[in-house]
Design an enzyme around this catalytic site. Structure first.
Site, PDB file in Angstrom:
ATOM      1  N   LYS A   1     -11.008  -0.632   9.978  1.00 42.57           N
ATOM      2  CA  LYS A   1     -11.121  -1.806   9.110  1.00 42.57           C
ATOM      3  C   LYS A   1     -11.450  -3.076   9.901  1.00 42.57           C
ATOM      4  O   LYS A   1     -11.529  -4.159   9.330  1.00 42.57           O
ATOM      5  CB  LYS A   1      -9.829  -2.001   8.306  1.00 42.57           C
ATOM      6  CG  LYS A   1      -9.551  -0.859   7.328  1.00 42.57           C
ATOM      7  CD  LYS A   1      -8.280  -1.115   6.527  1.00 42.57           C
ATOM      8  CE  LYS A   1      -7.836   0.107   5.748  1.00 42.57           C
ATOM      9  NZ  LYS A   1      -8.671   0.366   4.570  1.00 42.57           N
TER      10      LYS A   1
ATOM     11  N   CYS B   1      -4.749   2.400  -3.706  1.00 39.85           N
ATOM     12  CA  CYS B   1      -3.517   2.886  -3.064  1.00 39.85           C
ATOM     13  C   CYS B   1      -2.379   1.874  -3.212  1.00 39.85           C
ATOM     14  O   CYS B   1      -1.554   1.708  -2.311  1.00 39.85           O
ATOM     15  CB  CYS B   1      -3.751   3.206  -1.591  1.00 39.85           C
ATOM     16  SG  CYS B   1      -4.886   4.568  -1.300  1.00 39.85           S
TER      17      CYS B   1
ATOM     18  N   HIS C   1       0.863  -1.181   0.000  1.00 39.47           N
ATOM     19  CA  HIS C   1       0.000   0.000   0.000  1.00 39.47           C
ATOM     20  C   HIS C   1       0.899   1.230   0.000  1.00 39.47           C
ATOM     21  O   HIS C   1       2.025   1.200   0.495  1.00 39.47           O
ATOM     22  CB  HIS C   1      -0.867  -0.046   1.266  1.00 39.47           C
ATOM     23  CG  HIS C   1      -1.960   0.958   1.333  1.00 39.47           C
ATOM     24  ND1 HIS C   1      -1.736   2.275   1.688  1.00 39.47           N
ATOM     25  CD2 HIS C   1      -3.298   0.855   1.124  1.00 39.47           C
ATOM     26  CE1 HIS C   1      -2.883   2.927   1.694  1.00 39.47           C
ATOM     27  NE2 HIS C   1      -3.843   2.098   1.354  1.00 39.47           N
TER      28      HIS C   1
ATOM     29  N   ASP D   1       2.421  -4.584   8.477  1.00 41.06           N
ATOM     30  CA  ASP D   1       1.192  -3.813   8.336  1.00 41.06           C
ATOM     31  C   ASP D   1       0.026  -4.794   8.388  1.00 41.06           C
ATOM     32  O   ASP D   1      -0.244  -5.514   7.437  1.00 41.06           O
ATOM     33  CB  ASP D   1       1.221  -3.056   7.005  1.00 41.06           C
ATOM     34  CG  ASP D   1      -0.070  -2.294   6.729  1.00 41.06           C
ATOM     35  OD1 ASP D   1      -0.978  -2.318   7.577  1.00 41.06           O
ATOM     36  OD2 ASP D   1      -0.179  -1.684   5.642  1.00 41.06           O
TER      37      ASP D   1
ATOM     38  N   GLN E   1      -5.167  -5.152   6.939  1.00 42.47           N
ATOM     39  CA  GLN E   1      -6.161  -6.032   6.319  1.00 42.47           C
ATOM     40  C   GLN E   1      -6.333  -7.347   7.068  1.00 42.47           C
ATOM     41  O   GLN E   1      -7.344  -8.032   6.901  1.00 42.47           O
ATOM     42  CB  GLN E   1      -5.776  -6.323   4.861  1.00 42.47           C
ATOM     43  CG  GLN E   1      -5.813  -5.121   3.948  1.00 42.47           C
ATOM     44  CD  GLN E   1      -7.203  -4.518   3.812  1.00 42.47           C
ATOM     45  OE1 GLN E   1      -8.217  -5.195   3.993  1.00 42.47           O
ATOM     46  NE2 GLN E   1      -7.251  -3.240   3.502  1.00 42.47           N
TER      47      GLN E   1
END
Length: 399
Positions: free
Chosen positions: A225, A358, A119, A199, A202
């Site tokens: 999210k 993104c 991203h 990260d 998600q």
């Protein structure tokens, strides 16, 4: 509570109030269950006060809720409460670490490794440091399964050795849907003394995340999210690492002494300067608690994801799927721009994402100018998937 999709969907006021809406963009942001909204509202109604400041009962009540929020969120990823501090979102968390690394970890000639699937939030901070500090920025290639190529990482370590100081990568791709083998990456990084940032934006809503098992040094994610509020995110860092880092942001309530010698507060408070998003933190903690209470959610999501991928596999060959079976399905259609696809679905009351998501460098690697994306949430049903497939059928007129 046991998994009952009707009961779960009814807990989301926006969806309950719009029963015909098909929301398939949870990778962008999720809706919020009533318990999360209530928790935030209750704070403002019954215990609104600043934290770490007052000696009166109302402030103590706010302090208790704030500290408890850190404990619950830490428990959600199997971390210690002092290893977790709150930021605005995962983007800010990555920027925090990048700026910290620029000032306290990296030197000219060092190497930072990211991947081809990242991203923009995990590209731009490192690119900015590269321009200012003259570091080397390497991009890990992907293998035939669209995951990080561990052989390429081994090659990079063979080339650079201990000059590789940081590996920063997505746990789950927001385009390809794949989950990277973080444990193997951290195991290899340990041999060379490299740090690993993950990260988890998600992954936290779709996987059972255990940061101790992953053995990463830093783990970041956003609340919005995972059915929590916007404007709140989380940074996890191993305790010994956080203890040896100075805070990037300076201000109120992150110090014990400001006189001749500045003395920072203990973890995690030294990283939370100024008045924080108190209601947001409380809402995020409630979202984590709520998610953990739902039995069978992983099994349900896997079943629904498989149903989606099986349904689209039967569709005409003009639809090309880019992702691996997961809660995320990215695709392109011959002769149809992704924005046109999303616009057509909008007319049907179906919300999907279109564009680069993104992740423009990844799309350029795939030689496509954007894609359409369906992403599932805990509130989606097979009926939602059926309506999406029916929408694809209506797009045949473009063929």
């Amino acid at each position: 509570m046991s998994f009952d999709i009707n009961q779960i969907k009814n807990q989301f006021p926006l969806l309950k109030g719009n029963p015909d809406l098909v929301y398939l963009d949870s990778a962008s942001t999720t809706h919020k269950p009533k318990v999360v909204l209530n928790a935030m509202n209750d704070f403002y109604i019954s215990s609104n006060a600043n934290v770490h400041r007052g000696l009166y009962d109302l402030s103590h009540k706010a302090d208790t809720s704030w500290i408890d929020a850190h404990r619950k969120v830490a428990q959600f990823i199997n971390a210690l409460p002092e290893e977790v501090f709150f930021v605005k979102n995962a983007t800010e968390g990555i920027n925090w670490f990048a700026q910290t690394a620029r000032d306290q970890i990296l030197k000219e000639g060092d190497v930072v490794v990211i991947t081809q699937m990242e991203h923009h939030s995990n590209i731009l901070p490192w690119s900015a440091i590269q321009q200012r500090l003259d570091i080397q920025l390497e991009r890990l290639m992907l293998n035939k399964d669209s995951r990080v190529d561990l052989d390429h990482l081994t090659e990079l370590f063979g080339k650079y050795g201990e000059r590789i100081k940081i590996i920063s990568l997505a746990h789950m791709s927001n385009v390809l849907g794949v989950t990277n083998d973080v444990k193997s990456i951290t195991k290899l990084a340990r041999k060379y003394g490299a740090m690993v940032l993950v990260d988890g934006t998600q992954s936290v809503a779709h996987l059972s995340v255990d940061v101790k098992e992953l053995d990463c040094d830093i783990f970041v994610f956003s609340g919005h999210k995972m059915y929590g509020p916007t404007g709140i995110g989380v940074v996890y860092g191993k305790r010994n690492i956080l203890e040896n880092l100075d805070p990037v942001w300076q201000g109120g309530e992150m110090v014990d002494n400001v006189s001749e010698n500045v003395v920072f507060k203990n973890l995690p408070w030294k990283f939370e300067a100024g008045t924080p998003n108190i209601a947001g933190g409380i809402g995020l903690a409630k979202a984590a608690e709520w998610l953990n209470s739902i039995e069978g959610r992983f099994e349900y999501e896997k079943e629904l994801s498989n149903y989606l991928y099986l349904a689209i596999s039967k569709h005409p060959s003009s639809v090309k799927v880019l992702s691996q079976p997961s809660s995320i399905l990215s695709f392109v259609m011959d002769g149809v721009h992704a924005h046109d696809i999303a616009s057509e679905f909008n007319e049907l009351g179906i919300c999907i994402r279109s564009g680069y998501h993104c992740a423009q460098p990844l799309h350029e690697k795939l030689k496509i100018k954007g894609s359409a994306r369906v992403s599932l949430g805990i509130y989606n049903t097979k009926g939602d998937v059926d309506k999406f497939i029916q929408g694809l059928d209506q797009l045949k007129r473009y063929e």
